[in-house]
Design an enzyme around this catalytic site. Structure first.
Site, PDB file in Angstrom:
ATOM      1  N   GLU A  17       8.227   9.001 -13.136  1.00 24.12           N
ATOM      2  CA  GLU A  17       7.327   7.844 -13.215  1.00 24.12           C
ATOM      3  C   GLU A  17       6.403   7.982 -14.414  1.00 24.12           C
ATOM      4  O   GLU A  17       5.933   9.071 -14.719  1.00 24.12           O
ATOM      5  CB  GLU A  17       6.477   7.786 -11.941  1.00 24.12           C
ATOM      6  N   TYR A  49       2.140  -0.448 -12.481  1.00 24.69           N
ATOM      7  CA  TYR A  49       1.593  -1.769 -12.800  1.00 24.69           C
ATOM      8  C   TYR A  49       0.134  -1.793 -12.351  1.00 24.69           C
ATOM      9  O   TYR A  49      -0.163  -1.528 -11.181  1.00 24.69           O
ATOM     10  CB  TYR A  49       2.402  -2.801 -12.009  1.00 24.69           C
ATOM     11  N   ALA A 123       2.414  -6.233   0.959  1.00 27.69           N
ATOM     12  CA  ALA A 123       3.574  -6.078   0.075  1.00 27.69           C
ATOM     13  C   ALA A 123       4.788  -6.836   0.627  1.00 27.69           C
ATOM     14  O   ALA A 123       5.598  -7.370  -0.126  1.00 27.69           O
ATOM     15  CB  ALA A 123       3.908  -4.603  -0.086  1.00 27.69           C
TER      16      ALA A 123
HETATM   17  P1  FAD Z   1       1.358  -2.608   2.146  1.00 26.80           P
HETATM   18  O1  FAD Z   1       2.742  -2.249   2.453  1.00 26.80           O
HETATM   19  O2  FAD Z   1       1.007  -4.061   2.131  1.00 26.80           O
HETATM   20  O3  FAD Z   1       0.406  -1.849   3.193  1.00 26.80           O
HETATM   21  C1  FAD Z   1      -1.002  -1.820   2.999  1.00 26.80           C
HETATM   22  C2  FAD Z   1      -1.695  -1.632   4.339  1.00 26.80           C
HETATM   23  O4  FAD Z   1      -1.519  -2.799   5.150  1.00 26.80           O
HETATM   24  C3  FAD Z   1      -1.155  -0.469   5.175  1.00 26.80           C
HETATM   25  O5  FAD Z   1      -2.219   0.120   5.854  1.00 26.80           O
HETATM   26  C4  FAD Z   1      -0.202  -1.149   6.164  1.00 26.80           C
HETATM   27  O6  FAD Z   1      -0.067  -0.418   7.367  1.00 26.80           O
HETATM   28  C5  FAD Z   1      -0.897  -2.484   6.384  1.00 26.80           C
HETATM   29  N1  FAD Z   1       0.031  -3.577   6.703  1.00 26.80           N
HETATM   30  C6  FAD Z   1       1.182  -3.879   6.047  1.00 26.80           C
HETATM   31  N2  FAD Z   1       1.751  -4.963   6.605  1.00 26.80           N
HETATM   32  C7  FAD Z   1       0.937  -5.361   7.611  1.00 26.80           C
HETATM   33  C8  FAD Z   1       0.989  -6.422   8.563  1.00 26.80           C
HETATM   34  N3  FAD Z   1       1.987  -7.310   8.576  1.00 26.80           N
HETATM   35  N4  FAD Z   1      -0.030  -6.533   9.465  1.00 26.80           N
HETATM   36  C9  FAD Z   1      -1.062  -5.638   9.456  1.00 26.80           C
HETATM   37  N5  FAD Z   1      -1.149  -4.610   8.588  1.00 26.80           N
HETATM   38  C10 FAD Z   1      -0.167  -4.490   7.669  1.00 26.80           C
HETATM   39  N6  FAD Z   1      -0.751   0.801  -7.007  1.00 26.80           N
HETATM   40  C11 FAD Z   1      -0.870   0.072  -8.151  1.00 26.80           C
HETATM   41  O7  FAD Z   1      -1.865  -0.612  -8.346  1.00 26.80           O
HETATM   42  N7  FAD Z   1       0.122   0.072  -9.095  1.00 26.80           N
HETATM   43  C12 FAD Z   1       1.256   0.791  -8.945  1.00 26.80           C
HETATM   44  O8  FAD Z   1       2.127   0.762  -9.821  1.00 26.80           O
HETATM   45  C13 FAD Z   1       1.414   1.587  -7.755  1.00 26.80           C
HETATM   46  N8  FAD Z   1       2.531   2.307  -7.541  1.00 26.80           N
HETATM   47  C14 FAD Z   1       2.681   2.999  -6.363  1.00 26.80           C
HETATM   48  C15 FAD Z   1       3.875   3.695  -6.121  1.00 26.80           C
HETATM   49  C16 FAD Z   1       4.052   4.405  -4.951  1.00 26.80           C
HETATM   50  C17 FAD Z   1       5.349   5.129  -4.711  1.00 26.80           C
HETATM   51  C18 FAD Z   1       3.008   4.457  -3.982  1.00 26.80           C
HETATM   52  C19 FAD Z   1       3.171   5.255  -2.717  1.00 26.80           C
HETATM   53  C20 FAD Z   1       1.823   3.756  -4.199  1.00 26.80           C
HETATM   54  C21 FAD Z   1       1.644   3.014  -5.378  1.00 26.80           C
HETATM   55  N9  FAD Z   1       0.487   2.282  -5.629  1.00 26.80           N
HETATM   56  C22 FAD Z   1       0.351   1.545  -6.782  1.00 26.80           C
HETATM   57  C23 FAD Z   1      -0.635   2.307  -4.663  1.00 26.80           C
HETATM   58  C24 FAD Z   1      -0.527   1.159  -3.614  1.00 26.80           C
HETATM   59  O9  FAD Z   1      -0.648  -0.074  -4.252  1.00 26.80           O
HETATM   60  C25 FAD Z   1      -1.667   1.360  -2.603  1.00 26.80           C
HETATM   61  O10 FAD Z   1      -1.417   2.527  -1.846  1.00 26.80           O
HETATM   62  C26 FAD Z   1      -1.980   0.185  -1.695  1.00 26.80           C
HETATM   63  O11 FAD Z   1      -3.160   0.527  -0.962  1.00 26.80           O
HETATM   64  C27 FAD Z   1      -0.925  -0.161  -0.661  1.00 26.80           C
HETATM   65  O12 FAD Z   1       0.164  -0.745  -1.219  1.00 26.80           O
HETATM   66  P2  FAD Z   1       1.488  -1.013  -0.321  1.00 26.80           P
HETATM   67  O13 FAD Z   1       2.441  -1.738  -1.162  1.00 26.80           O
HETATM   68  O14 FAD Z   1       1.906   0.222   0.349  1.00 26.80           O
HETATM   69  O15 FAD Z   1       0.843  -2.032   0.777  1.00 26.80           O
END
Ligand code: FAD
Length: 287
Positions: A17, A49, A123
């Site tokens: 990465e 990003y 997400a």
């Molecule tokens: P989600 O999957 O939306 O989850 C976020 C929270 O919401 C979790 O607590 C989950 O349990 C909860 N949740 C999800 N769906 C629901 C629902 N339907 N109802 C209630 N609660 C729900 N950040 C950046 O800014 N740029 C990057 O490029 C980046 N790359 C990353 C790459 C990896 C491999 C990882 C592990 C993280 C990365 N991050 C990045 C950080 C990430 O954006 C943060 O950790 C963020 O807080 C959560 O993103 P997520 O996509 O996991 O969110």
């Protein structure tokens, strides 16, 4: 090439990465970095990003260059926490135009100077949107110790299941320093019926700044072996670097020995660190 097509082929794959540099250091920094890393034959290179803009523009450009100049598949990250539907669609169109087939779809963390998106809360909603507009391979993030906002690990995994059901084809984990945390997580994930490939994310910790950040992210859940290394070598840059590279290499070897074939190294734009880890694994990951 779609990443998912190779994630289940039974071979060992190491991906890397990198993040777009903040200033206009693009040519010197990223080109040099990819040039060095490409020689190690990574499976793919992902490009982060920025959740609030800033370097976001560069993500697609760098992902395109990785594919076009170096013939390595790229995975472009995309966040939605402060984006409108219109902005996201613009990015999806651009990704299509540049023939980038793999997206890591993330919510992101809200920067202090940005407003929360009215169109996307999680997400999974971004994934649904991407699926409507293109034939992409879509990945998502997961958290072996639970996402910090989640009530507990089981509710986080319930939400993860929703994310997979919305079209997420593979997952990449947050960094972890104790492989047992990952193995326990995999047990829970499988128990809940999540059967997409999970790529294990490994972060080599090689300097004092990273140590501080790692300590704050992990909430004290660091193995004593790791803590001992930091205590002994944390103030000595060269020793810490060597110990951090060895620690990460050993973690990866243990994962592979236990059947985890897909490993992602958080390189933090340090080609020498990533390169040395790849060298330590050279006989292992080409088989
Ligand atoms: P989600 O999957 O939306 O989850 C976020 C929270 O919401 C979790 O607590 C989950 O349990 C909860 N949740 C999800 N769906 C629901 C629902 N339907 N109802 C209630 N609660 C729900 N950040 C950046 O800014 N740029 C990057 O490029 C980046 N790359 C990353 C790459 C990896 C491999 C990882 C592990 C993280 C990365 N991050 C990045 C950080 C990430 O954006 C943060 O950790 C963020 O807080 C959560 O993103 P997520 O996509 O996991 O969110």
């Amino acid at each position: 090439m779609k990443i998912i097509d190779k994630l289940t082929d039974g071979k060992v794959h190491i991906s890397l990465e990198l993040f777009p540099p903040k200033q206009n250091e693009y040519l010197t920094k990223v080109d040099e970095l990819v040039e060095v890393l490409s020689k190690k034959e990574p499976f793919y290179i992902s490009v982060t990003y920025g959740a609030g803009g800033g370097t976001s523009e560069k993500t697609i450009q760098i992902a395109k260059d990785i594919q076009d100049k170096y013939n390595i598949p790229s995975l472009a990250h995309l966040t939605c926490v402060s984006s409108s539907r219109e902005e996201v669609l613009k990015r999806i169109e651009k990704l299509k135009e540049e023939k980038i087939e793999n997206i890591l779809a993330l919510r992101g963390d809200l920067p202090t100077d940005r407003e929360r998106s009215k169109d996307f809360k999680y997400a999974s909603e971004l994934i649904e949107e991407i699926k409507k507009y293109g034939d992409f391979c879509i990945g998502g993030a997961c958290y072996p110790e639970g996402h910090p906002e989640a009530k507990d690990i089981w509710s986080d995994i319930d939400n993860l299941k929703r994310k997979v059901e919305s079209g997420c084809e593979f997952l990449t984990t947050q960094m972890f320093f104790d492989n047992n945390v990952f193995y326990n997580f995999m047990y829970k994930v499988l128990k809940k019926g999540i059967d997409v490939p999970v790529v294990a994310g490994i972060m080599p910790v090689v300097n004092a700044k990273q140590i501080k950040r790692t300590m704050s992210l992990s909430g004290g859940m660091l193995p004593s072996r790791f803590k001992a290394i930091v205590e002994r070598f944390g103030d000595d840059n060269e020793s810490m670097k060597q110990a951090g590279i060895t620690y990460a290499s050993e973690q990866i070897i243990d994962l592979i020995a236990n059947g985890v074939n897909n490993i992602h190294i958080y390189t933090m734009n340090k080609s020498d660190t990533a390169g040395k880890i790849m060298d330590n694994l050279s006989e292992i990951y080409r088989k």
